[in-house]
Design an enzyme around this catalytic site. Structure first.
Site, mmCIF file in Angstrom:
data_model
loop_
_atom_site.group_PDB
_atom_site.id
_atom_site.type_symbol
_atom_site.label_atom_id
_atom_site.label_comp_id
_atom_site.label_asym_id
_atom_site.label_seq_id
_atom_site.Cartn_x
_atom_site.Cartn_y
_atom_site.Cartn_z
ATOM 1 N N SER A 14 -54.166 39.007 -9.221
ATOM 2 C CA SER A 14 -53.903 39.487 -10.584
ATOM 3 C C SER A 14 -54.317 40.947 -10.761
ATOM 4 C CB SER A 14 -54.648 38.630 -11.599
ATOM 5 O OG SER A 14 -54.272 37.285 -11.449
HETATM 6 N N1 SAM Z 1 -56.865 33.951 -9.139
HETATM 7 C C1 SAM Z 1 -56.086 34.508 -8.064
HETATM 8 C C2 SAM Z 1 -56.733 35.694 -7.426
HETATM 9 O O1 SAM Z 1 -57.771 36.154 -7.910
HETATM 10 O O2 SAM Z 1 -56.187 36.150 -6.402
HETATM 11 C C3 SAM Z 1 -54.679 34.851 -8.471
HETATM 12 C C4 SAM Z 1 -53.910 33.668 -8.764
HETATM 13 S S1 SAM Z 1 -52.181 33.783 -8.627
HETATM 14 C C5 SAM Z 1 -51.763 34.739 -10.035
HETATM 15 C C6 SAM Z 1 -51.855 32.097 -9.126
HETATM 16 C C7 SAM Z 1 -52.267 31.073 -8.089
HETATM 17 O O3 SAM Z 1 -52.140 29.787 -8.677
HETATM 18 C C8 SAM Z 1 -51.361 31.071 -6.852
HETATM 19 O O4 SAM Z 1 -52.136 31.226 -5.697
HETATM 20 C C9 SAM Z 1 -50.694 29.706 -6.908
HETATM 21 O O5 SAM Z 1 -50.416 29.155 -5.648
HETATM 22 C C10 SAM Z 1 -51.727 28.908 -7.670
HETATM 23 N N2 SAM Z 1 -51.216 27.678 -8.290
HETATM 24 C C11 SAM Z 1 -50.015 27.482 -8.899
HETATM 25 N N3 SAM Z 1 -49.919 26.225 -9.341
HETATM 26 C C12 SAM Z 1 -51.088 25.597 -9.015
HETATM 27 C C13 SAM Z 1 -51.599 24.292 -9.205
HETATM 28 N N4 SAM Z 1 -50.890 23.343 -9.816
HETATM 29 N N5 SAM Z 1 -52.840 24.012 -8.765
HETATM 30 C C14 SAM Z 1 -53.588 24.966 -8.128
HETATM 31 N N6 SAM Z 1 -53.155 26.216 -7.905
HETATM 32 C C15 SAM Z 1 -51.929 26.544 -8.355
#
Ligand code: SAM
Length: 236
Positions: free
Chosen positions: A86
């Site tokens: 992000s």
């Molecule tokens: N917090 C992260 C960082 O600091 O790098 C960035 C997160 S990225 C915007 C969103 C993340 O949510 C992705 O890695 C994606 O695979 C994960 N994601 C999406 N749906 C999910 C779910 N149902 N459960 C867990 N993770 C999920």
């Protein structure tokens, strides 16, 4: 929350490529100043503990090697598998809204690179983080361990269902956009706790929401700012 210009990116790239080790500290300090100013202008003054956490966490350790020169731009970056780390100002504002304190136990949904988990781990007592994409989960778990974040536990799974064995949590942050507040997460939030979650569909306006569970168990929600997050996926 402004993005850098193309010229800014080029100047940054040239200076960062010629930078080594300690100079990342200088770049990080400049980024944190920019993030703090941007957050303040948008009405979210950052507390000293959030600023200190952002100063401490080395974002260049959380991005792919070819993107290291861009790590200290206030910009989201790709981390593979169609996912992103992000934008720093978004990480800072979400952390601020959570109002995390030293003794808190925090749940993060969407580990991604592990960067947000590391920022939270600088403030909270413990962080539990769930990632649905196995290679990202493995990489983030190893990275956080090698960086010494012993208070972060990562697991693979669908974060929609939360982490019942580790609940209840003082704070919950969801870093992917959901269409509704997942009821299991609300259940796992302590009375007096806070959840920050982007709500809305991909490519349509999403809003960052602040959800507060009062001591009597009643829940309030507040729309904070428009955001753009990847969707919360999974079989739920
Ligand atoms: N917090 C992260 C960082 O600091 O790098 C960035 C997160 S990225 C915007 C969103 C993340 O949510 C992705 O890695 C994606 O695979 C994960 N994601 C999406 N749906 C999910 C779910 N149902 N459960 C867990 N993770 C999920």
């Amino acid at each position: 929350m402004k993005c850098p210009s193309a010229l800014g990116v080029l100047i940054y790239f040239c200076s960062a490529v010629s930078s080594q080790g300690a100079e990342f500290g200088e770049l990080r300090h400049k980024l944190v100043e920019e993030v703090a100013a941007s957050a303040r202008d948008d009405g979210f003054p950052l507390s000293p503990r959030v600023i200190a956490a952002m100063e401490k966490v080395e974002r260049h350790r959380f991005v792919p090697a070819w993107l290291v020169p861009f790590a200290y731009l206030n910009h989201p970056l790709p981390i593979g598998h169609g996912q992103t780390i992000s934008q720093p100002v978004v990480v800072a504002v979400m952390t601020e809204l959570l109002n995390v304190k030293n003794g808190d136990k925090v749940l993060e949904i969407g580990t991604g690179s592990g960067y947000q988990a590391a920022v939270l781990a600088e403030i909270a007592k413990s962080v539990y983080s769930i990632e649905v994409i196995e290679p990202l989960e493995k990489q983030a778990a190893e990275r956080l361990k090698s960086l010494g974040y012993g208070n972060v536990t990562v697991k693979m799974g669908d974060g929609y269902y939360g982490w019942p064995e580790a609940a209840p949590f003082d704070a919950i942050v969801v870093t992917a956009a959901a269409s509704q507040i997942p009821p299991p997460l609300l259940k796992q939030l302590k009375p007096g706790g806070r959840m920050v979650i982007p709500l809305g569909m991909q490519f349509v306006t999403q809003y960052l929401m602040l959800v507060e569970k009062r001591a009597d168990g009643s829940v309030t929600t507040r729309q904070i700012v428009p955001v753009a997050f990847v969707p919360l996926t999974g079989g739920h």
